[in-house]
Design an enzyme around this catalytic site. Sequence first.
Site, PDB file in Angstrom:
ATOM      1  N   TYR A  40      -0.807  11.543   1.756  1.00  0.00           N
ATOM      2  CA  TYR A  40      -1.827  11.367   0.945  1.00  0.00           C
ATOM      3  C   TYR A  40      -1.793  12.585  -0.106  1.00  0.00           C
ATOM      4  O   TYR A  40      -1.831  12.515  -1.451  1.00  0.00           O
ATOM      5  CB  TYR A  40      -3.189  10.977   1.131  1.00  0.00           C
ATOM      6  CG  TYR A  40      -3.589   9.409   1.338  1.00  0.00           C
ATOM      7  CD1 TYR A  40      -4.017   8.976   0.528  1.00  0.00           C
ATOM      8  CD2 TYR A  40      -3.222   8.914   2.619  1.00  0.00           C
ATOM      9  CE1 TYR A  40      -4.266   7.356   0.680  1.00  0.00           C
ATOM     10  CE2 TYR A  40      -3.159   7.660   2.848  1.00  0.00           C
ATOM     11  CZ  TYR A  40      -3.714   6.833   1.860  1.00  0.00           C
ATOM     12  OH  TYR A  40      -3.933   5.441   2.225  1.00  0.00           O
ATOM     13  N   HIS A  67      -7.205  -7.152   0.779  1.00  0.00           N
ATOM     14  CA  HIS A  67      -6.112  -5.869   0.848  1.00  0.00           C
ATOM     15  C   HIS A  67      -4.683  -6.230   1.620  1.00  0.00           C
ATOM     16  O   HIS A  67      -3.667  -6.265   1.429  1.00  0.00           O
ATOM     17  CB  HIS A  67      -6.708  -4.695   1.143  1.00  0.00           C
ATOM     18  CG  HIS A  67      -5.561  -3.392   0.892  1.00  0.00           C
ATOM     19  ND1 HIS A  67      -4.815  -3.365  -0.386  1.00  0.00           N
ATOM     20  CD2 HIS A  67      -5.246  -2.512   1.954  1.00  0.00           C
ATOM     21  CE1 HIS A  67      -3.949  -2.336   0.094  1.00  0.00           C
ATOM     22  NE2 HIS A  67      -4.292  -1.807   1.182  1.00  0.00           N
ATOM     23  N   HIS A 106     -11.216   8.247  -0.448  1.00  0.00           N
ATOM     24  CA  HIS A 106     -10.205   9.018   0.485  1.00  0.00           C
ATOM     25  C   HIS A 106      -9.143   9.679  -0.081  1.00  0.00           C
ATOM     26  O   HIS A 106      -8.616  10.596   0.529  1.00  0.00           O
ATOM     27  CB  HIS A 106      -9.697   7.963   1.519  1.00  0.00           C
ATOM     28  CG  HIS A 106      -8.918   6.772   0.943  1.00  0.00           C
ATOM     29  ND1 HIS A 106      -9.550   5.791  -0.178  1.00  0.00           N
ATOM     30  CD2 HIS A 106      -7.838   6.104   1.075  1.00  0.00           C
ATOM     31  CE1 HIS A 106      -8.971   5.046  -0.744  1.00  0.00           C
ATOM     32  NE2 HIS A 106      -7.511   5.186   0.016  1.00  0.00           N
ATOM     33  N   ASP A 120       0.925  -1.211   0.029  1.00  0.00           N
ATOM     34  CA  ASP A 120       0.067  -0.006   0.021  1.00  0.00           C
ATOM     35  C   ASP A 120       0.862   1.329  -0.014  1.00  0.00           C
ATOM     36  O   ASP A 120       1.585   1.466  -0.974  1.00  0.00           O
ATOM     37  CB  ASP A 120      -0.996  -0.103   1.006  1.00  0.00           C
ATOM     38  CG  ASP A 120      -2.061   0.929   1.273  1.00  0.00           C
ATOM     39  OD1 ASP A 120      -3.052   0.859   0.546  1.00  0.00           O
ATOM     40  OD2 ASP A 120      -1.872   1.838   1.962  1.00  0.00           O
ATOM     41  N   ARG A 121       0.684   2.096   0.996  1.00  0.00           N
ATOM     42  CA  ARG A 121       1.592   3.344   0.968  1.00  0.00           C
ATOM     43  C   ARG A 121       3.048   2.989   1.046  1.00  0.00           C
ATOM     44  O   ARG A 121       3.826   3.800   0.262  1.00  0.00           O
ATOM     45  CB  ARG A 121       1.114   4.259   2.325  1.00  0.00           C
ATOM     46  CG  ARG A 121      -0.107   4.563   2.378  1.00  0.00           C
ATOM     47  CD  ARG A 121      -0.824   5.335   1.431  1.00  0.00           C
ATOM     48  NE  ARG A 121      -0.195   6.509   0.852  1.00  0.00           N
ATOM     49  CZ  ARG A 121      -0.585   7.281  -0.247  1.00  0.00           C
ATOM     50  NH1 ARG A 121      -1.303   6.853  -0.976  1.00  0.00           N
ATOM     51  NH2 ARG A 121       0.092   8.663  -0.154  1.00  0.00           N
TER      52      ARG A 121
END
Length: 303
Positions: free
Chosen positions: A223, A283, A163, A118-119
């Site tokens: 983000y 996920h 988001h 992910d990030r």
Amino acid sequence: MGLLIPGFDYRRVPVADGVSLNAAVAGSGSPLVLLHGFPQTHLMWRHVAADLAADHTVICPDLRGYGASDKPAADTNTDTDTDSYTDSAAYSKRTMAADIVALARALGHDRFALAGHDRGALVAFRAGLDHPAAITHLACLDVLPTLDMWDVMRGTTAAVGFHLYLMAQPPGLPERMIAACPDDFFGHFLDLWAGDPGAIPAEVRTAYLDACRAAVPSIVADYRASAGVDVDHDRADRDAGRRLTMPLTVLQQDWGAALGYDAAAVWRAWADDLEHRTVGYGHFMAEEAPADIAKALRELLAR
């Protein structure tokens, strides 16, 4: 410090001016750094890290702005006439990737394998482009490069990424909205994205929510950077023809079928040596299928 990965030593390592990262370290052998995603901390790797530490030096940091790592203020320009509010260099993936290279060097490793989810996968991707001499092998779990992510998000299917758009807005409103009900906001993703909710037990979920509640401004800044400066960096690399030269493994859910694109083709445009696999997990795959993820990382390291 809260929950720890059993058998791991914890260190606080300076990586930049005024910024230190919290890192769990264990094992011996060739080094492997594991980077967590949202809305998590290094604890997401607890099962995989313990497995891999049997034959590797495993390093699991909290990213800048997350968990027990430092959370510097975002150096955000709020001149919305030029949209430069998105250019938060303190949380660009370039800055966060430099943190990880500095962390590994501080621990005695000039070259290391790197896996991110992910990030953390976006940070790993950027590290592979910016520091190819340092990264021996690369794995990116359930993510697309930032530039490609924005390219495929369109129409009503983009609602799944609401988001991303919320936290891309100018400083102030996103932070206030999320801080008003942080457990609801971050818990929403833990619930929605989990293929196996039991893979994140109550005490780990609490640890994630506690960490996120204390990091709303820095998470939003991370983000926000991905809607501005990170896109600029990716586009410059694409235009220059820069590619990932180390062996790369990508594991992701079948996003392409849902959003209408060829995920493997997206990654082939960036990588010379790619192993792309579509998986059937949720996920949070390192928690839902840790044995499979550890096996995939060992196969990567053998390439």
